[in-house]
Design an enzyme around this catalytic site. Sequence first.
Site, PDB file in Angstrom:
ATOM      1  CE  LYS A  55      19.735 -87.236   8.976  1.00  0.00           C
ATOM      2  NZ  LYS A  55      18.481 -86.861   9.666  1.00  0.00           N
ATOM      3  NE  ARG A 108      16.266 -89.668  20.028  1.00  0.00           N
ATOM      4  CZ  ARG A 108      15.141 -89.072  19.666  1.00  0.00           C
ATOM      5  NH1 ARG A 108      13.976 -89.480  20.166  1.00  0.00           N
ATOM      6  NH2 ARG A 108      15.147 -88.078  18.804  1.00  0.00           N
TER       7      ARG A 108
HETATM    8  N1  BES Z   1      21.175 -85.212  13.427  1.00  0.00           N
HETATM    9  C1  BES Z   1      19.771 -85.242  13.311  1.00  0.00           C
HETATM   10  C2  BES Z   1      19.097 -83.965  13.796  1.00  0.00           C
HETATM   11  C3  BES Z   1      19.317 -82.731  12.954  1.00  0.00           C
HETATM   12  C4  BES Z   1      18.426 -82.400  11.972  1.00  0.00           C
HETATM   13  C5  BES Z   1      20.388 -81.900  13.192  1.00  0.00           C
HETATM   14  C6  BES Z   1      18.623 -81.256  11.219  1.00  0.00           C
HETATM   15  C7  BES Z   1      20.584 -80.757  12.449  1.00  0.00           C
HETATM   16  C8  BES Z   1      19.698 -80.439  11.461  1.00  0.00           C
HETATM   17  C9  BES Z   1      19.212 -86.382  14.147  1.00  0.00           C
HETATM   18  O1  BES Z   1      20.013 -87.501  14.298  1.00  0.00           O
HETATM   19  C10 BES Z   1      17.972 -86.854  13.475  1.00  0.00           C
HETATM   20  O2  BES Z   1      18.074 -87.386  12.422  1.00  0.00           O
HETATM   21  N2  BES Z   1      16.840 -86.659  14.138  1.00  0.00           N
HETATM   22  C11 BES Z   1      15.580 -87.079  13.665  1.00  0.00           C
HETATM   23  C12 BES Z   1      14.947 -87.951  14.729  1.00  0.00           C
HETATM   24  C13 BES Z   1      13.696 -88.647  14.293  1.00  0.00           C
HETATM   25  C14 BES Z   1      14.005 -89.691  13.252  1.00  0.00           C
HETATM   26  C15 BES Z   1      13.062 -89.299  15.507  1.00  0.00           C
HETATM   27  C16 BES Z   1      14.737 -85.844  13.392  1.00  0.00           C
HETATM   28  O3  BES Z   1      14.790 -84.909  14.192  1.00  0.00           O
HETATM   29  O4  BES Z   1      14.072 -85.795  12.385  1.00  0.00           O
HETATM   30 MN    MN Z   2      19.741 -88.949  12.722  1.00  0.00          MN
END
Ligand code: BES
Ligand code: MN
Length: 523
Positions: free
Chosen positions: A301, A376
């Site tokens: 990130k 997931r």
């Molecule tokens: N923990 C995050 C999702 C999230 C994002 C929670 C913002 C709260 C606020 C999750 O693990 C994530 O990073 N999801 C990605 C998935 C993608 C890389 C397929 C997303 O949603 O961008």
């Molecule tokens: Mn994530």
Amino acid sequence: MKTLLSLSIGALLAGSSLLSTSALAATHAPYTHTQFSITESVQPADILVVLVPENAGELRLAGWDRASRNHINRAIEVAGFDGKAGAQLEIVAPVGLSYGRLLLLGTGNPADLTRAKAETMGASLSTWVNGTKAESIHVNSQLIANAADNHRISAALAHGVELRNYRFDRYKSQPEARPSQRYSWQVALATDARSKFEQKQALAQGVFTARELTNLPGSDGYPEAFANYAKTVLEPLGVEVTILGPEEVKALGMGALYGVSQGSHMKAHLLVARWRGHDDAQPIALVGKGNSFDTGGYNLKTQAASILRMHTDKAGGAAVVGAVKALAGQKAPVHVVGVVPLSINMISGDAYLPGDVVTAGDGTTIEVGNTDAEGRLILADGIWYAREHLNARVIADIATLTGAKVGALGSAYSAIFTQDAAIEQSLRQAGELVQERVWPMPLDGYDGIVRSRIADKINTGSPGAQAGAIFLQHFAADTPWVHIDMAGEAFVSSASGIHPEGSTGHGVRLLTEWAKLYQAKQD
Ligand code: BES
Ligand code: MN
Ligand code: ZN
């Protein structure tokens, strides 16, 4: 008759079992310093709050002389106070009364005042009280004639006060004073009201546990510490807690759960917490994402704003621990098992890589299309464990899973994915009750969404929220199942309603009410 029942508001742990090398400040117990008592009689206090139904006519309460009555009723007339739900009128130094302040709090028609509205009113009552120097507050409900409404509304107001007064101050070397007033609640029948208050207090204790776990920084809420904390707060309530360490996780074949944390010395754990409040052989399983911190892994990130609050990525797991705690505290007649796969998503020479293939407990091979879709992966093994090893009859998983969910629904609703009408109906009902609302999203119509070129499945796909849900559906197999995506609801940056700033404990009240509603449908 004069009855004064003291409720111990914070019979919570006196210390925590968190082990950490960082500057973790001493822990405080309880989570709030606000005290409650229940009484049938009028009590002296710094502040008198009178609950006033709409169309109450001229106000007269026992013990008010003519001068007080005239003063108060004239103030009502001049201010145009109408007793509508949430209306407030403050009268400073009311003539003829010993109270320093009088607050009239409108309830509208008591029969129509919902639990959620009363809780919000309790929260704003507490912020108003906190702005005064008052140490004692007496809340008089004698104008609400119907005893059931009288108890229901008083308990909901108290719940709102309590939820709003939580403070996360374990890292303050000099904690600011927590709101520490004494509230006495005058109710119609103290013996009847008492159980209502106690049920709500058990629920609040569940919310506080979830807030505490979610608020912990990533380095202090790591998998083992999370699991130990949960064990410490759950076992005294009669919950059976089992913690599987990294070697057991690996030995059981849960390679998806193991893989996410393999780059850290803080390895994967699986927490299992069972409350047997019913003799059903098969439990209701609640499975929560417990990712202590989400850096994204090698799909890092890279925006400061996107990584900042990722210690709240354990909020789903925290909600599950909180719900099990609330159900046990309430001695609820349900057999429920909480399952929390615990991970930390970090980079190192040992971390999993984009394109790696991991093998889940059920034997499914998974291509890691993106290391940031870690939720997931850990949930796949958590759901499988609930089905295969715990023989769950229904599985609800809850997670801060996708940014796509936030894009679709914001934080007003959680997204739910299920093909089971009874689950959907009871979840929506529970969500309305506690104002943690849910909105159904589709599972069909997305063939091939998680198809991998090289493995059985891939952990990415579009649209994002559906890809996460459809990926997870496979691991529930034929067991009735729902996925709850609560991304965006774990944290508020400023206080609002029943939530102080910080983590909300979202999901505790939803899951607690849902488990009881779902159970009642089956009995
Ligand atoms: N923990 C995050 C999702 C999230 C994002 C929670 C913002 C709260 C606020 C999750 O693990 C994530 O990073 N999801 C990605 C998935 C993608 C890389 C397929 C997303 O949603 O961008
Ligand atoms: Mn994530
Ligand atoms: Zn995540």
